[in-house]
Design a protein around this motif. Structure first.
Motif, PDB file in Angstrom:
ATOM      1  N   GLN A   1       0.820  -1.214   0.000  1.00 41.78           N
ATOM      2  CA  GLN A   1       0.000   0.000   0.000  1.00 41.78           C
ATOM      3  C   GLN A   1       0.857   1.269   0.000  1.00 41.78           C
ATOM      4  OE1 GLN A   1      -2.836   0.136   3.228  1.00 41.78           O
ATOM      5  NE2 GLN A   1      -3.268   2.322   2.950  1.00 41.78           N
ATOM      6  N   PHE A   2       1.981   1.221   0.757  1.00 43.53           N
ATOM      7  CA  PHE A   2       2.835   2.408   0.876  1.00 43.53           C
ATOM      8  C   PHE A   2       4.116   2.278   0.049  1.00 43.53           C
ATOM      9  CE2 PHE A   2       0.414   2.248   4.952  1.00 43.53           C
ATOM     10  CZ  PHE A   2      -0.392   3.361   4.709  1.00 43.53           C
TER      11      PHE A   2
ATOM     12  N   ARG B   1       7.310   5.268   6.224  1.00 45.56           N
ATOM     13  CA  ARG B   1       5.909   5.669   6.136  1.00 45.56           C
ATOM     14  C   ARG B   1       4.996   4.561   6.638  1.00 45.56           C
ATOM     15  NH1 ARG B   1       2.283   7.140   0.787  1.00 45.56           N
ATOM     16  NH2 ARG B   1       0.413   7.757   1.951  1.00 45.56           N
ATOM     17  N   THR B   2       5.329   3.300   6.289  1.00 38.22           N
ATOM     18  CA  THR B   2       4.521   2.159   6.739  1.00 38.22           C
ATOM     19  C   THR B   2       4.511   2.100   8.267  1.00 38.22           C
ATOM     20  OG1 THR B   2       5.086   0.908   4.742  1.00 38.22           O
ATOM     21  CG2 THR B   2       4.212  -0.344   6.599  1.00 38.22           C
ATOM     22  N   ALA B   3       5.694   2.268   8.880  1.00 40.41           N
ATOM     23  CA  ALA B   3       5.788   2.235  10.340  1.00 40.41           C
ATOM     24  C   ALA B   3       4.956   3.344  10.969  1.00 40.41           C
ATOM     25  CB  ALA B   3       7.251   2.360  10.767  1.00 40.41           C
TER      26      ALA B   3
ATOM     27  N   LEU C   1      10.055 -11.027   5.049  1.00 46.69           N
ATOM     28  CA  LEU C   1       9.525 -10.048   4.113  1.00 46.69           C
ATOM     29  C   LEU C   1      10.589  -9.011   3.768  1.00 46.69           C
ATOM     30  CD1 LEU C   1       5.987  -9.418   5.687  1.00 46.69           C
ATOM     31  CD2 LEU C   1       6.479 -10.645   3.555  1.00 46.69           C
ATOM     32  N   ARG C   2      10.499  -8.491   2.535  1.00 43.39           N
ATOM     33  CA  ARG C   2      11.419  -7.415   2.116  1.00 43.39           C
ATOM     34  C   ARG C   2      10.607  -6.258   1.600  1.00 43.39           C
ATOM     35  NH1 ARG C   2      15.736  -9.271  -2.102  1.00 43.39           N
ATOM     36  NH2 ARG C   2      13.824  -9.886  -3.149  1.00 43.39           N
ATOM     37  N   ALA C   3      11.134  -5.070   1.770  1.00 43.16           N
ATOM     38  CA  ALA C   3      10.477  -3.860   1.256  1.00 43.16           C
ATOM     39  C   ALA C   3      10.949  -3.615  -0.163  1.00 43.16           C
ATOM     40  CB  ALA C   3      10.790  -2.655   2.149  1.00 43.16           C
ATOM     41  N   ASP C   4      10.330  -4.266  -1.128  1.00 47.93           N
ATOM     42  CA  ASP C   4      10.761  -4.130  -2.539  1.00 47.93           C
ATOM     43  C   ASP C   4      10.180  -2.876  -3.176  1.00 47.93           C
ATOM     44  OD1 ASP C   4      12.168  -6.517  -2.401  1.00 47.93           O
ATOM     45  OD2 ASP C   4      10.322  -7.661  -2.764  1.00 47.93           O
TER      46      ASP C   4
END
Length: 456
Positions: free
Chosen positions: A425-426, A432-434, A453-456
């Motif tokens: 979503q972000f 920003r997600t945090a 999980l990775r922030a791709d």
């Protein structure tokens, strides 16, 4: 230091030979009478024995026979001043390692002794290697199917009955075949494996039956085939369902006659082999299709053993996983590791299409990737987690956590899917997600790592 015994009724021979061997660094015991040596042999044994054929209290050949009955592998070198070719042949047939005529030559004695010790070392090394191989060989599992297969192995192993092992790829057909061989009277003879699927169709007959020199263009020398190599032992025809019809016909003839004929050969050669075959195919279906001979199937299917796939015996996954973890931790030198109970539950959810082989490869992957003692759910690769919870992919309304009995597993699945969707979503922005979900950035990063999980 190697201990050598000398049994001879001539004191001069005992003294001379003893001095020679002691000068070369050997420990020596001498015996004037056979009875004394035989009594001593009940308590201890040397590495090599020099035995005279003509003794005052016994016949040397009879002494040789008695020693061999209790110490089959002990090298015995016969020495005699009245030797004939016939006597030498008799001694060798009874198991003598060598035959030396008197008067004794220093060079001849030392060469024979050194050869005997080398032979003994090779025998011991062979025994050690076999012990290493078969010592680790076992059929692991607690399921009823595995218990029944173990019972079948115990029943059929002592016989020479032909066995057909059936089951999907990776279920452990080769392990069963090796166990049958190891528990049989042929265990000290060769176990020769032939992967029928891996040999090109135009070469399989040459591999199985061998060829004479000049049989074809590249036949520069005689070569024994797999059946000859296995004579006295066991031949394992793996994936026999992939063998072509021409080779099938010849294998059928071998089973019927116990004779083979090399390519380019003019005479049949008798063999003594036990045949174990395996297949991942449904042979009755192959017969109906015309790709497998029905008469060969009946010859092979004397004692069938079916190994179910791992997905049908889930209770075997945990003991297998623990066994592989122990084995691979030692093999890789990466230290002992343990599996968290939740990891076991995750492993039991997967269908394992590659069966036991796939499970072993997966455990090896974990042993290499995880740098701590306990392997947890967070350490499992994302691709694996996706397979055991396919409903947790993005854009689906399925909620697999409600299907879980264990709270911790349900919580892990929910957290993983929740964070995965929020990151999407972000647009992968961790800060920003945090902020949006009310977590500290460092805590979120730690959580993402735990869940794979990775922030791709």
């Amino acid at each position: 230091m190697s201990e050598v015994w000398i049994i001879d009724d001539e004191k001069g021979i005992l003294e001379t030979l003893s001095n020679i061997l002691q000068d070369e660094g050997y420990q020596v015991k001498t015996f004037l009478r056979a009875k004394e040596a035989l009594d001593h042999l009940k308590q201890t044994s040397p590495r090599v024995i020099f035995l005279d054929l003509w003794l005052k209290d016994a016949d040397g050949l009879e002494v040789l026979k008695r020693i061999k009955e209790s110490h089959e592998k002990l090298p015995i070198i016969i020495i005699s001043g009245h030797g004939t070719i016939d006597t030498a042949v008799k001694a060798l047939k009874l198991g003598a390692f060598d035959f030396i005529e008197k008067p004794l030559s220093y060079e001849r004695v030392m060469v024979s002794l050194e050869n005997a010790l080398k032979f003994l070392s090779l025998e011991e090394e062979n025994k050690r290697l076999k012990s290493q191989l078969y010592g680790k060989l076992e059929l692991t599992g607690h399921s009823q199917a595995i218990s029944e297969i173990k019972a079948l192995i115990e029943k059929v192993a002592p016989t020479d009955t032909t066995v057909l092992i059936m089951g999907e790829s990776g279920v452990g057909k080769e392990v069963v075949a090796r166990l049958i061989h190891f528990k049989s009277k042929r265990k000290d003879a060769p176990f020769v494996e032939v992967n029928c699927a891996a040999i090109p169709e135009n070469l399989i007959e040459a591999e199985l039956f061998g060829y004479e020199k000049g049989a074809f263009t590249d036949a520069k020398a005689l070569k024994k085939g797999k059946f000859e190599q296995a004579s006295g032992g066991t031949i394992f025809l793996d994936e026999i369902g992939d063998m072509n019809l021409s080779a099938q016909a010849k294998v059928l003839r071998v089973i019927q006659e116990m004779k083979i004929e090399r390519l380019g050969g003019q005479r049949p050669i008798e063999i003594d082999v036990r045949i174990i075959a395996a297949t991942n195919k449904n042979l009755p279906e192959e017969i109906a299709k015309g790709t497998f001979r029905e008469d060969l199937y009946f010859r092979l299917n004397v004692f069938p053993i079916y190994i179910p796939p791992l997905r049908e015996r889930k209770e075997d996954i945990e003991p297998l996983a623990h066994a592989f973890l122990e084995e691979l931790s030692q093999k890789t030198g990466l230290g002992r590791k343990r599996l968290h109970p939740e990891v076991i539950k995750a492993l039991e959810k997967y269908s394992w299409p590659g069966n036991v082989r796939e499970l072993k490869n997966f455990i090896e992957r974990l042993v290499i990737l995880v740098n701590k003692e306990e392997i947890t759910l967070a350490d499992l690769p994302k691709d694996f987690l996706a397979k055991i919870s396919p409903g947790a992919s993005l854009g689906t309304s399925t909620e697999p956590w409600f299907e879980e009995n264990e709270f911790r597993t349900a919580k892990m699945l929910f957290e993983r899917e929740y964070l995965k969707r929020k990151l999407e979503q972000f647009e992968g922005n961790i800060s920003r997600t945090a902020r949006e979900i009310g977590l500290e950035r460092t805590y979120l990063q730690k959580k993402l790592k735990e869940l794979g999980l990775r922030a791709d």
